[in-house]
Design an enzyme around this catalytic site. Structure first.
Site, short mmCIF file in Angstrom:
data_model
loop_
_atom_site.label_atom_id
_atom_site.label_comp_id
_atom_site.label_asym_id
_atom_site.label_seq_id
_atom_site.Cartn_x
_atom_site.Cartn_y
_atom_site.Cartn_z
N THR A 151 0.85 -1.20 0.00
CA THR A 151 0.00 0.00 0.00
C THR A 151 0.88 1.24 0.00
O THR A 151 2.07 1.17 -0.31
CB THR A 151 -1.00 -0.05 1.18
OG1 THR A 151 -1.92 1.03 1.05
CG2 THR A 151 -0.33 0.03 2.53
N ASN A 152 0.33 2.39 0.32
CA ASN A 152 1.10 3.64 0.31
C ASN A 152 0.62 4.54 1.45
O ASN A 152 -0.27 4.17 2.21
CB ASN A 152 0.96 4.33 -1.05
CG ASN A 152 -0.50 4.58 -1.39
OD1 ASN A 152 -1.18 5.34 -0.72
ND2 ASN A 152 -0.99 3.91 -2.44
N HIS A 153 1.20 5.74 1.55
CA HIS A 153 0.94 6.61 2.71
C HIS A 153 -0.33 7.45 2.61
O HIS A 153 -0.57 8.27 3.49
CB HIS A 153 2.12 7.56 2.91
CG HIS A 153 3.34 6.91 3.46
ND1 HIS A 153 3.31 6.18 4.63
CD2 HIS A 153 4.61 6.86 3.01
CE1 HIS A 153 4.52 5.71 4.87
NE2 HIS A 153 5.33 6.10 3.91
#
Ligand code: CTP
Length: 410
Positions: A210-212
């Site tokens: 995933t990402n921030h």
């Protein structure tokens, strides 16, 4: 919060134990920038005092004693005419009946009769009273005249009974007030699809890539679209945020799920606002069982995830003219989150993804981009125009973006 900034809101409070919730509502409206005048009925004064409201609004709270004062003859007409919206929360069965039949025997009902602004009602009453045929008939009359009814909610009632009759929570009432005010705004009758959050690509049943992305900018965009009167579909990955009142949430996790949801929702949308941080790569194989340490360090092979914006933009080219105009929203907006060469990268994406507008977002500073409350963006238009915005709250950025979308839709 700007839809409420400097709006005159008249809050009517009637005799229900839920009157304590009205103080919270008055506080929330005031914090959102509204000027809140309050009228308490005599029965409401048994539960809360004018001082409660004056303390949170910083303005007068009126009671029936004001009905007979020196300025009484103009007070109700003045309040009724100067207000942008009248909300009665909590509203008892008795006050609903008076409103439905045009009775005007106290300051609140006489003001309601004189008012020409939108009316929002949050009923609160005990077991059985809401379902009573008389109350239902009054409700139907008020709805037919255009009133917005919020709730009541199901739950524990003051009598100890379980049922429908609790006043809706102040946050819900606040959201519905925003929507009622939005009905006169530029995006009324328009459907806007907003995507938010970072996609999650599974590696196995417990792990994801995933990402921030926090989803904050996307949720602020959904709220801004609601404030402008739009019908909002929010396609979001799981976030810690509360879905704005009135938005229809379509929950997704992966880029593939988001793509399917976006394509389905875009069939009748006027605009797509693609704020989600979508994975570019995903694991080629998803392990059916949890990967175990004892099996050694896994080699993870990645493949391209679908590019959602390209897929949407492609509809205009791939489908017949008639079908294409149905499938591709008239305005398609993307974000470019970049850590370097911001404007070059953004304008390249604007062209390659066939967008009407791209919001270039420099994520190299702590006060902008992922997780921050503020953002600093530049809007790049398909016709070459460019507009740089200063550092702003994400909600303010969202409002500028949605007003721009509304202008493009004109
Ligand atoms: N986007 C998309 N589908 C993807 C990746 C991105 O629809 N698989 C959208 C994003 O929601 C955003 C825009 O495309 O509105 C630009 O996303 P960004 O990640 O900045 O660009 P990419 O196209 O992924 O290019 P790169 O990562 O190489 O910068």
């Amino acid at each position: 919060m700007s839809i409420l900034k400097d709006k005159h809101i008249l809050l009517g409070v009637t005799g229900s134990i839920a009157a304590y919730k009205a103080a919270d509502l008055a506080s929330k409206l005031t914090q959102a920038g509204a000027q809140v005048d309050v009228i308490l009925t005599t029965a409401a004064e048994k539960f809360v005092t004018p001082l409660t409201f004056q303390s949170v609004t910083g303005r007068r709270a009126y009671t029936d004693s004001d009905l007979w004062g020196g300025e009484a003859h103009v007070l109700h007409v003045g309040l009724g005419h100067s207000t942008d919206l009248l909300v009665i929360a909590p509203c008892t069965a008795d006050t609903m009946a008076k409103l439905a039949h045009g009775l005007a025997d106290n300051l609140l009902t006489v003001t309601a009769l004189a008012a020409t602004c939108p009316l929002v009602i949050a009923p609160a009453m005990d077991g059985g009273m809401f379902d009573a045929p008389a109350t239902q008939a009054n409700l139907a009359t008020l709805i037919e005249r255009g009133a917005t009814i919020v709730g009541p909610a199901e739950g524990h009632l003051a009598s100890g009974l379980l049922g429908k009759g609790r006043m809706s929570e102040p946050a819900e009432v606040l959201g519905r007030i925003r929507m009622a005010l939005g009905k006169k705004e530029k995006l009324a009758d328009k459907k806007i699809v907003v995507t938010a959050g970072g996609t999650q690509e599974p590696l196995d049943p417990v792990r994801v890539l995933t990402n921030h992305s926090s989803g904050k900018q996307g949720y602020a965009l959904a709220q801004a679209a609601l404030d402008l009167g739009a019908d909002v579909c929010l396609i979001s990955t799981p976030t810690a945020l509360t879905v704005p009142v009135g938005a229809r949430l379509v929950p997704v996790r992966t880029a593939e799920e988001m793509k399917n949801a976006v394509l389905a929702e875009c069939a009748d949308a006027d605009a797509l606002v693609m704020a989600a941080a979508v994975a570019d790569f995903r694991p080629k194989h998803v392990a059916a069982d949890k990967m175990k340490k004892r099996d050694g360090i896994p080699q993870i092979e990645l493949e391209a995830a679908p590019d959602i914006l390209k897929a949407v933009a492609g509809f205009r080219l791939a489908l017949s003219e008639a079908e294409g105009s149905k499938k591709r929203p008239r305005v398609v907006l993307g974000f470019a989150a970049e850590s370097r060469d911001l404007l070059d990268n953004a304008s390249e994406k604007l062209k390659s993804k066939n967008l009407d507008l791209i919001v270039a977002n420099d994520i190299s500073t702590v006060d902008a981009g992922f997780g921050a409350e503020t953002n600093r963006v530049t809007l790049l238009f398909a016709d070459g125009r460019k507009e740089s915005l200063p550092l702003m709250d994400k909600s303010e950025v969202a409002e500028v973006i949605l007003r721009t979308v509304a202008t493009l839709l004109e």
